[in-house]
Design an enzyme around this catalytic site. Sequence first.
Site, PDB file in Angstrom:
ATOM      1  N   SER A   1       0.858  -1.181   0.000  1.00  0.00           N
ATOM      2  CA  SER A   1       0.000   0.000   0.000  1.00  0.00           C
ATOM      3  C   SER A   1       0.890   1.224   0.000  1.00  0.00           C
ATOM      4  CB  SER A   1      -0.886   0.004   1.260  1.00  0.00           C
ATOM      5  OG  SER A   1      -1.521   1.251   1.443  1.00  0.00           O
TER       6      SER A   1
ATOM      7  N   TYR B   1      -1.964  -1.176  10.623  1.00  0.00           N
ATOM      8  CA  TYR B   1      -2.107  -1.401   9.181  1.00  0.00           C
ATOM      9  C   TYR B   1      -0.842  -0.995   8.439  1.00  0.00           C
ATOM     10  CZ  TYR B   1      -3.956  -1.023   4.423  1.00  0.00           C
ATOM     11  OH  TYR B   1      -4.155  -1.149   3.072  1.00  0.00           O
TER      12      TYR B   1
END
Length: 252
Positions: free
Chosen positions: A143, A156
């Site tokens: 990401s 995350y």
Amino acid sequence: MRLSGRKAFITGAAKGIGLSVAEAFAAEGAAVALADLSDEESKVKADAIAEKNGVTAVGIHCDVSDNNSLKKGMDEAADIFGGIDTLACMAATLTARMNVVDLPEEEWERTLRVNLTGSFLACKHVIPFMRQSGRGSIILTASQMGQVAWPGSTAYCTTKGGILQLVKGIALDHKDENIRCNSISPGGVATDRLVARWGNLETAEKEWGPKHALGRLGRTEEIAAGAVFLASDESSFMTGADLLLDGGYTAW
């Protein structure tokens, strides 16, 4: 048909980016296993993909956080296809947004287990099949949050940063076996995950879209196009690298 003859195992494939990757792989000629916790949904989507593209497509129950479930699902797909030579790890979990002081240890562990350990386990089990095939392309999902951070998202972001390093290690460990490993880093993409985070896609587009230099959220098919590139021979000189498809989020 850039993926003709390929046999792909795709996690998190019942919806969102994972489903778009499965559809794109099949459109390029690959046999695809849609592995997901929602096995009934993945089976329905697999049937539609098979009918549309004339390829073998199967829905398989798979919990990437469970080693036995993941291995069983991969063995099932390999039995059907006669092997696996392509892996796309698209499964991820939503994590409660809070700082590390307030974040329960169980939530931290769950996020690592699904996002990072699940990718490790998938690689661990797929590489023997790739050795048998004489080739392999592994695509893990990182990401833009593996490179930058966001308040309340430390768990995350940590998993996505870990993916970037996992990719490099696997690429070097298997460089002499015709097995490549790369990651893909989407920015904000209009999926159900953003609905869960923002309430609806309109709010997500309004609030988060402008954080990207292109001024909008990404589309699942745009990320899938990158995955096709990484799976195909077009990226044959690429391993241990990250394909950043973040709409310019990290360019500010």
